[in-house]
Design an enzyme around this catalytic site. Sequence first.
Site, PDB file in Angstrom:
ATOM      1  CG  PHE A  17      -1.576   1.253   1.493  1.00 38.04           C
ATOM      2  CD1 PHE A  17      -2.074   2.032   0.633  1.00 38.04           C
ATOM      3  CD2 PHE A  17      -1.532   1.737   3.023  1.00 38.04           C
ATOM      4  CE1 PHE A  17      -2.721   3.221   1.075  1.00 38.04           C
ATOM      5  CE2 PHE A  17      -2.383   2.726   3.521  1.00 38.04           C
ATOM      6  CZ  PHE A  17      -2.680   3.608   2.508  1.00 38.04           C
ATOM      7  N   GLY A  42       1.954  -7.436  -0.251  1.00 42.41           N
ATOM      8  CA  GLY A  42       1.720  -6.490  -1.572  1.00 42.41           C
ATOM      9  C   GLY A  42       1.280  -7.334  -2.671  1.00 42.41           C
ATOM     10  NE  ARG A 110      27.390  -4.728  -0.915  1.00 46.43           N
ATOM     11  CZ  ARG A 110      27.297  -4.552  -2.148  1.00 46.43           C
ATOM     12  NH1 ARG A 110      28.339  -4.121  -2.788  1.00 46.43           N
ATOM     13  NH2 ARG A 110      26.154  -4.641  -2.689  1.00 46.43           N
ATOM     14  CE1 TYR A 149       4.627  -3.846  11.624  1.00 48.72           C
ATOM     15  CE2 TYR A 149       3.102  -2.668  13.194  1.00 48.72           C
ATOM     16  CZ  TYR A 149       3.629  -2.473  11.938  1.00 48.72           C
ATOM     17  OH  TYR A 149       3.742  -1.551  11.348  1.00 48.72           O
ATOM     18  CE  LYS A 153       7.513  -2.048  10.822  1.00 53.70           C
ATOM     19  NZ  LYS A 153       8.156  -1.548   9.625  1.00 53.70           N
TER      20      LYS A 153
END
Length: 318
Positions: A17, A42, A110, A149, A153
């Site tokens: 979204f 997705g 990197r 979740y 996070k």
Amino acid sequence: MKNPTRKRILITGGAGFLGSHLCERLLTDGHDVLCVDNFFTGTKDNIVHLMGNPHFEMLRHDVTFPLYIEVDEIYNLACPASPIHYQFDPVQTTKTSVHGAINMLGLAKRIKAKIFQASTSEVYGDPKVHPQPEEYWGHVNPVGIRSCYDEGKRCAETLFFDYRRQHNLRIKVARIFNTYGPRMHPNDGRVVSNFIVQALKGEPITIYGDGKQTRSFCYVDDLVEGFIRLMNTADDFTGPVNLGNPGEFTIRELAEQVIALTGSKSKLVFKTLPSDDPMQRCPDIALAQEKLGWRPGVPLEKGLVKTIAYFESMLRDA
């Protein structure tokens, strides 16, 4: 000859979204965009209209595995963000937040790229401070059904700031509050999409608890503008910064507004509130106003009209 202002930008979770709207905006701004997604939540439907753009590229990849590419900037959005999706496979959700952050930070280190982390208001848990400023450390259950979740996070934020301190990485961290708009998943369990779909189908609108719990709702275009402004700040400003709409509504008020805008005859039904569901959630956006010159401009009614039109079209074509 390469346009000196054109950046190569990686967006993980780019078919989701928020990611799809960010892809669209960055292409409009004249950049090369690499969209990476494993399509857990997705969908290609969100980005199919971008496929013909020569500056857009799609790669199916899971960020829990390393990625070896060359880009100038990274937006790390990969992670299921609705309770239905992140609780479906909570171990994978934590892996996506933590291993995904490690892999993207390693890539940024990197190739010396600037990296943005899409964090969340869930880091505040069920807050004891209202509205929530960035200095508030939160009130989070580490062993609940939402912890995969919330704590995932929170750990990702820890990693970002440790990479900053240890490796001098250029980081930006945004804490996203409830966001809505076209391309929301119709079955993601989020309150805006739930209410709109139920109203359009004439089904009862499900409210958990008494409907007096509050949320703030930010339209997706406003949020994406905040992302880009944060990414373009000087390197010494890292965030975390709250991005959300400080306008506060009860869940019942939202339901009644959706019924009015859809002309639905749906009735309200009340069910038991899920565990660890916060009673209040509203951002203090003073820092975003000061550092980014940002505040949301789309009022709830206008954003809902656009979102309802999207779901009407989706249901019509189904």
